[in-house]
Write an enzyme that holds these catalytic residues in place. Structure first.
Site, short mmCIF file in Angstrom:
data_model
loop_
_atom_site.label_atom_id
_atom_site.label_comp_id
_atom_site.label_asym_id
_atom_site.label_seq_id
_atom_site.Cartn_x
_atom_site.Cartn_y
_atom_site.Cartn_z
N PHE A 141 40.12 45.77 45.18
CA PHE A 141 39.87 47.20 45.20
C PHE A 141 38.51 47.45 44.59
O PHE A 141 38.29 47.19 43.41
CB PHE A 141 40.94 48.01 44.44
CG PHE A 141 40.65 49.49 44.52
CD1 PHE A 141 41.12 50.23 45.60
CD2 PHE A 141 39.87 50.12 43.57
CE1 PHE A 141 40.81 51.59 45.71
CE2 PHE A 141 39.55 51.48 43.68
CZ PHE A 141 40.04 52.21 44.74
N ASP A 226 32.93 42.89 39.39
CA ASP A 226 33.31 44.30 39.31
C ASP A 226 34.23 44.45 38.10
O ASP A 226 35.41 44.15 38.16
CB ASP A 226 34.01 44.74 40.60
CG ASP A 226 34.43 46.21 40.55
OD1 ASP A 226 34.41 46.79 39.46
OD2 ASP A 226 34.80 46.75 41.62
N LYS A 255 34.17 53.78 35.14
CA LYS A 255 35.35 54.27 34.41
C LYS A 255 35.07 54.57 32.92
O LYS A 255 34.52 55.59 32.61
CB LYS A 255 36.52 53.33 34.63
CG LYS A 255 37.00 53.38 36.09
CD LYS A 255 38.41 52.92 36.31
CE LYS A 255 38.89 53.34 37.69
NZ LYS A 255 38.86 52.28 38.70
C1 LIG Z 1 38.35 52.38 40.11
C2 LIG Z 1 37.64 51.20 40.60
C3 LIG Z 1 36.54 51.33 41.46
C4 LIG Z 1 36.10 52.65 42.03
O1 LIG Z 1 35.71 53.57 41.04
P1 LIG Z 1 35.63 55.13 41.40
O2 LIG Z 1 35.04 55.75 40.17
O3 LIG Z 1 37.03 55.59 41.66
O4 LIG Z 1 34.77 55.26 42.60
C5 LIG Z 1 35.88 50.18 41.83
N1 LIG Z 1 36.26 48.97 41.40
C6 LIG Z 1 37.32 48.81 40.57
C7 LIG Z 1 37.70 47.43 40.11
C8 LIG Z 1 38.06 49.92 40.16
O5 LIG Z 1 39.13 49.75 39.39
#
Ligand SMILES: *Cc1c(COP(=O)(O)O)cnc(C)c1O
Length: 405
Positions: A141, A226, A255
């Site tokens: 994700f 990520d 985040k």
């Molecule tokens: C939440 C998340 C995203 C996307 O972040 P948004 O602020 O919702 O666009 C990307 N990568 C990971 C691992 C995430 O948990």
């Protein structure tokens, strides 16, 4: 109709149904607790998908935001502002890197990392035009943009959003042999979550991340981690990669970087990698704004002390010990995770993840289900141990464990 029912009905009538929220309407929050419009209190065991690592209404963060609100909030990158240099220097330093590319949301930062890797591929590695490939993992994700969902393996994330962006190879998460086989001389990056959050808090096999590190170094491929959800204290370290002694080429952060106040994200890397950009080639109106930098600087200052990480490690050990005991009862089939982060697979006989989440809500605990049978536990790192224990007692109660709260 109660206030809760009418507000939910109104929201459903006038908002796109991209989420299926639990039927609770929050009106205020403090620390690890939220209060709904009826005055009921709930323990927040989701923490905005880790955007609220430092808790709701964190005084240091609120004060930093307030002070900045009174001075200057936005300049655009057309001009310099006096918080920008410190933000970039200190974030790079926290990451052990050299340069920062500021954005807003996580998805934007991932998009920016994809663009960075491709440009690095063409300008530094010498990949022929239009040929760059990025290797990603199944179950990933990384966000919701058209390019990002192009390499998702979740049918609901992709359906009817094509045509999809080419240039990605998907290999099974945790499978180094498949990754090696997917690599060609046109591979510019491997993009991975060091722990897959949305997939159910999937920790890869021990040794996988170091092997990916070695393979990418051998093949002159960027290792892009990520850490949007796994990073900034959640797992008991600043970065989840640290548990395996791995330093990637690129961190993607978001985040918690915005302290739960403003969306702040960033790509952080070396001067060789982020140095590929020239003026006009990428940008963002709000990225790196004075308000974003002021809040993020306070987040970085808190992380520098290491207190949150230590707390997440210590409470996390406790959390996993308690959850481990639940697997012994047969109510829980599996628990995964690191630090204050757990994916808990509920035995189907005791309800779906959604059903368990709803029952927990009735007992004053908020969690989020994922993939049918899993609930995810990720409280703010500032949660009191007694509160965490109370929340776990509610979970035992919902699962019908003898002698539970
Ligand atoms: C939440 C998340 C995203 C996307 O972040 P948004 O602020 O919702 O666009 C990307 N990568 C990971 C691992 C995430 O948990």
């Amino acid at each position: 109709m109660t206030a809760t029912e009418s507000l939910i009905a109104e929201a459903e009538a006038h908002s796109a149904h991209t989420y299926h929220p639990l039927p609770v309407v929050v009106a205020s929050a403090d620390g690890a607790w939220m209060t709904d419009v009826e005055g009921r209190r709930y323990l927040d065991l989701l923490a905005g998908y880790s955007a609220l690592n430092f808790g709701h209404g964190n005084r240091r963060l609120i004060e930093a935001a307030k002070a900045q609100l009174e001075r200057v909030t936005l300049t655009s990158r057309a001009f310099h502002h006096d918080r920008f240099a410190a933000f970039c220097t200190q974030l790079a330093e926290l990451c052990g890197m050299e340069m920062v590319l500021p954005m807003n949301t996580g998805a934007e930062a991932v998009e920016s990392a994809v663009k960075t890797a491709r440009k690095w591929g063409y300008r530094v590695k010498g990949v022929p035009a239009e040929m760059a490939k990025i290797v990603v993992a199944s179950g990933n994700f990384h966000g919701r943009t058209t390019t990002i969902i192009s390499f998702s393996t979740a049918p609901e994330a992709r359906a009817d959003f094509g045509p999809y962006t080419p240039g990605f190879e998907i290999v099974p998460y945790g499978d180094l042999t498949a990754m090696r086989a997917a690599m060609t001389e046109n591979t510019v990056a491997v993009l991975l979550e060091p722990i897959q959050g949305e997939s159910g808090v999937i920790v890869p096999p021990a040794g996988y991340l170091p092997e990916v590190r070695e393979l990418t170094r051998e093949r002159n491929v960027l290792f892009v981690a990520d850490e949007i959800q796994s990073g900034l204290g959640r797992t008991g370290r600043t970065f989840a990669c640290e548990h395996e002694g791995v330093v990637p080429d690129v961190y993607v952060l978001g985040k918690a970087l915005g302290g739960g106040i403003v969306p702040v994200s960033a790509v952080v890397s070396s001067a060789e990698v982020l140095g590929v950009f020239r003026p006009g080639e990428h940008g963002s109106t709000f990225g790196g704004s004075p308000l974003a930098c002021a809040v993020a600087l306070e987040v970085i200052a808190m992380l520098r002390s290491g207190e949150c990480q230590a707390r997440a490690a210590e409470l996390g050990e406790h959390l996993h010990r308690e959850l481990g005991a639940l697997t012994g009862t047969g109510r829980v089939t599996r628990v995964r995770g690191r630090g204050l982060w757990a994916g808990v697979d509920i035995h189907p006989r005791f309800g779906t993840g959604r059903e368990v989440s709803e029952k927990l809500m009735d007992r004053g605990v908020l969690v989020k289900d994922t993939h049918g049978s899993t609930i995810r536990i990720a409280p703010p790192l500032v949660i009191a141990k007694e509160d965490l224990d109370w929340g776990l007692a509610q979970l035992r109660g919902v699962l019908g464990v003898q002698g539970a709260g």
